[in-house]
Design an enzyme around this catalytic site. Structure first.
Site, PDB file in Angstrom:
ATOM      1  N   ASP A  88      53.254  83.455 108.271  1.00 24.81           N
ATOM      2  CA  ASP A  88      54.385  82.017 108.139  1.00 24.81           C
ATOM      3  C   ASP A  88      55.876  82.957 108.001  1.00 24.81           C
ATOM      4  O   ASP A  88      57.226  82.675 108.780  1.00 24.81           O
ATOM      5  CB  ASP A  88      54.306  80.929 107.706  1.00 24.81           C
ATOM      6  CG  ASP A  88      54.663  81.498 105.938  1.00 24.81           C
ATOM      7  OD1 ASP A  88      54.581  82.387 105.246  1.00 24.81           O
ATOM      8  OD2 ASP A  88      55.243  80.201 106.550  1.00 24.81           O
ATOM      9  N   ASP A  91      56.805  86.921 103.932  1.00 22.29           N
ATOM     10  CA  ASP A  91      55.197  87.119 102.886  1.00 22.29           C
ATOM     11  C   ASP A  91      53.879  86.936 103.516  1.00 22.29           C
ATOM     12  O   ASP A  91      53.692  87.333 105.052  1.00 22.29           O
ATOM     13  CB  ASP A  91      54.893  86.610 102.063  1.00 22.29           C
ATOM     14  CG  ASP A  91      54.520  84.382 102.362  1.00 22.29           C
ATOM     15  OD1 ASP A  91      54.609  84.770 103.830  1.00 22.29           O
ATOM     16  OD2 ASP A  91      54.634  83.626 101.761  1.00 22.29           O
ATOM     17  N   TYR A 242      54.331  74.116 101.520  1.00 24.82           N
ATOM     18  CA  TYR A 242      53.957  73.740 102.178  1.00 24.82           C
ATOM     19  C   TYR A 242      53.533  72.092 101.971  1.00 24.82           C
ATOM     20  O   TYR A 242      51.597  72.037 102.542  1.00 24.82           O
ATOM     21  CB  TYR A 242      53.466  74.260 103.031  1.00 24.82           C
ATOM     22  CG  TYR A 242      54.191  75.136 104.332  1.00 24.82           C
ATOM     23  CD1 TYR A 242      54.935  75.396 104.856  1.00 24.82           C
ATOM     24  CD2 TYR A 242      54.039  76.511 104.158  1.00 24.82           C
ATOM     25  CE1 TYR A 242      56.301  76.214 105.577  1.00 24.82           C
ATOM     26  CE2 TYR A 242      54.755  77.545 103.903  1.00 24.82           C
ATOM     27  CZ  TYR A 242      55.817  77.097 105.211  1.00 24.82           C
ATOM     28  OH  TYR A 242      56.846  78.336 104.930  1.00 24.82           O
ATOM     29  N   GLU A 482      65.125  84.825 104.671  1.00 21.51           N
ATOM     30  CA  GLU A 482      64.101  85.694 105.265  1.00 21.51           C
ATOM     31  C   GLU A 482      63.661  84.615 106.658  1.00 21.51           C
ATOM     32  O   GLU A 482      64.446  83.015 106.492  1.00 21.51           O
ATOM     33  CB  GLU A 482      63.309  84.514 104.440  1.00 21.51           C
ATOM     34  CG  GLU A 482      61.600  84.352 104.836  1.00 21.51           C
ATOM     35  CD  GLU A 482      60.881  84.135 103.647  1.00 21.51           C
ATOM     36  OE1 GLU A 482      59.963  84.324 103.614  1.00 21.51           O
ATOM     37  OE2 GLU A 482      60.345  83.272 103.064  1.00 21.51           O
TER      38      GLU A 482
END
Length: 503
Positions: A88, A91, A242, A482
């Protein structure tokens, strides 16, 4: 940002000469840095997804520094093939909730703006969608069970490691009936329904498969209501990354709204009519992203309220109008924050996710209004479709380089862009250049290095600057540096629109 009222006044009173003079002044080179190559940005925004791929990479993989990864996902714990899909962010975890939202937004981009895309990019966008949906179909392939995540995020985040070298636990997180997983299941239903529309003309058989599974997984979401992150076996993997922060009710309406749009089945129309109040559609929450679907739900449902004159859906249109008014700085109900440089700003995580999702909604709603010759009444002013598109264009241009830093926040676009993004695969040497295994902690020297990343993750949009418009190109500052799939996905639609309508 104070020109909207004059802009709207001139439009409203059809003073066309003054209007075009005014626009040429507002958008003169001293104010705006000039033309962007939106077609180039569009290609790159889609190419980015190839850099995030997990599983066996195809022969036509264009992001050449990536290789196969995550090839045993699902096998040891469940004897299931859960390979594929996307990491996603920077990572190596596959989080199902934001993944499904990413897929929904890629599909919505194609539904609304696909016909504006060059055929080659439409094909690339459909490939990007299918890389998501093929995996989502695997996650719901077992009756009364949904796989919501692959990878232990704590062990993963403890390493700085290429996906190709991954040796951390590929823990699989599953939810079985009657345990609830409403938001992941309903968002998966939305992704499959929206994607069925995107594929309908090019692969009708696949589109039917997607829709059939969407119906089934929505039933799971609705029958066993509750948050997936409330399951004790899931909570430690999903939270705080999440976790469901905003409740699952918005996803139930969102999933039903997509099923209504894809199937035209009246049972879903009844669902969004009857459950709107009880599931909080009227809670005017001015947000849209992986966790909160309210503003997107209202815009989506408004299509039928506007184009089908569905009075029973009027409350959704009222909420969509209200959301648009909050975005217009001179509106009496304005309350979205902008940075001094003009970027939509919401405190918290990576900010550009708000700028891309909101820009997308502005353009979609402008289209719905245009087709029905309507405007938005914001009390002290009238917002035209053009004024909504102007706000969206300002956001897109800011992201592409018209900002106080003079920096494109899309990697690989323009002359100046972030060089040290928070992304394992990009920051570590490629397996093509360095075939030897790089262990968990051996990657730290690359993480701590001040050198630019060796692999350019073309098209990646980073988290972006702070509320002061300042961006430090720092790998460690993950909120700013990121990239994520759900920042990019709505921007595909935004760029498709501006590539076809640059001025």
């Amino acid at each position: 940002m104070k020109f909207h009222y004059v802009l709207l006044f001139l439009l409203h009173h059809h003073h066309r000469q003054q209007f075009f003079l005014f626009v040429s002044l507002v958008f003169s080179p001293s104010v705006r840095c000039g033309h962007h190559d939106y077609s180039d940005a569009l290609s790159k925004s889609i190419l980015f997804f190839e850099g995030q791929r997990s599983g066996v990479l195809p022969r036509d993989q264009r992001m050449k520094w990536r290789e196969h990864s995550g090839l045993s996902d699902g096998r040891s714990m469940y004897n299931m093939d859960l390979t594929g899909c996307y990491y996603d962010a920077g990572d190596n975890v596959k989080f199902g909730f934001p993944m499904a939202f990413t897929t929904t937004m890629l599909a919505w981009s194609v539904i609304e703006f696909g016909e504006l895309m060059p055929p080659s990019e439409l094909r690339n966008a459909l490939v990007a969608i299918r890389w998501g949906t093929d995996y989502l179909l695997k996650t719901v392939s077992q009756p009364n069970q949904i796989f919501v995540q692959v990878g232990d995020p704590y062990k993963d985040h403890n390493c700085w490691e290429r996906p190709e070298d991954m040796d951390t636990a590929r823990t699989v997180y599953a939810v079985d009936a009657p345990n609830p997983a409403s938001e992941v299941a309903a968002e998966t239903a939305a992704a499959l329904a929206a994607s069925s529309m995107a594929f309908r003309s090019v692969d009708p058989g696949y589109a039917q498969t997607l829709l059939r599974n969407s119906v089934r997984v929505f039933q799971y979401a609705d029958n066993f209501r509750g948050a997936y992150s409330d399951n004790s076996n899931v909570r430690d993997g999903a939270c705080p990354f999440y976790c469901d922060f905003s409740g699952y009710q918005d996803e139930l309406l969102w999933g039903a709204a997509w099923l209504r749009r894809a199937s035209q089945d009246n049972s879903y129309l009844n669902y969004i009519e009857i459950n709107g109040k009880t599931l909080g559609a009227d809670d005017n929450i001015n947000e849209f992203g992986w966790d909160n679907k309210h503003a997107g739900l209202n815009v989506l449902v408004s299509k039928e309220a506007l184009e089908g004159n569905m009075y029973s859906l009027q409350s959704y249109k009222v909420s969509a109008d209200s959301f648009m008014c909050t975005l217009i700085p001179d509106s009496s109900s304005s309350h979205i924050e902008y940075t001094p440089g003009g970027l939509i700003y919401k405190p918290g995580g990576s900010n550009l996710q708000h700028a891309t999702t909101i820009s997308f909604l502005l353009l979609v709603y402008a289209n719905y209004l245009d087709r029905t010759s309507q405007t938005v009444n914001c009390g002290n002013l009238i917002a035209s479709p053009l004024s909504l598109r102007t706000i969206a264009k300002n956001q897109a241009d800011y992201i592409l380089g018209d900002n106080p830093m003079g920096l494109s926040y899309m990697v690989g676009y323009g002359n100046r862009f972030p060089q040290r993004i928070h992304h394992r695969g990009s920051s570590l040497p490629s397996v093509k250049d360095h075939p030897e295994f790089i262990a968990c902690k051996e990657g730290s020297i690359y993480f701590n290095s001040t050198n630019p990343n060796p692999n350019v993750l073309v098209g990646a949009i980073v988290g972006g600057p702070g509320e002061d418009d300042v961006y430090d190109d720092d790998r460690a500052d993950f909120r700013k540096s990121e990239p994520t799939t759900y920042i990019n996905a709505p921007f595909v639609g935004v760029l498709a629109y501006f590539a076809a309508n640059p001025s």
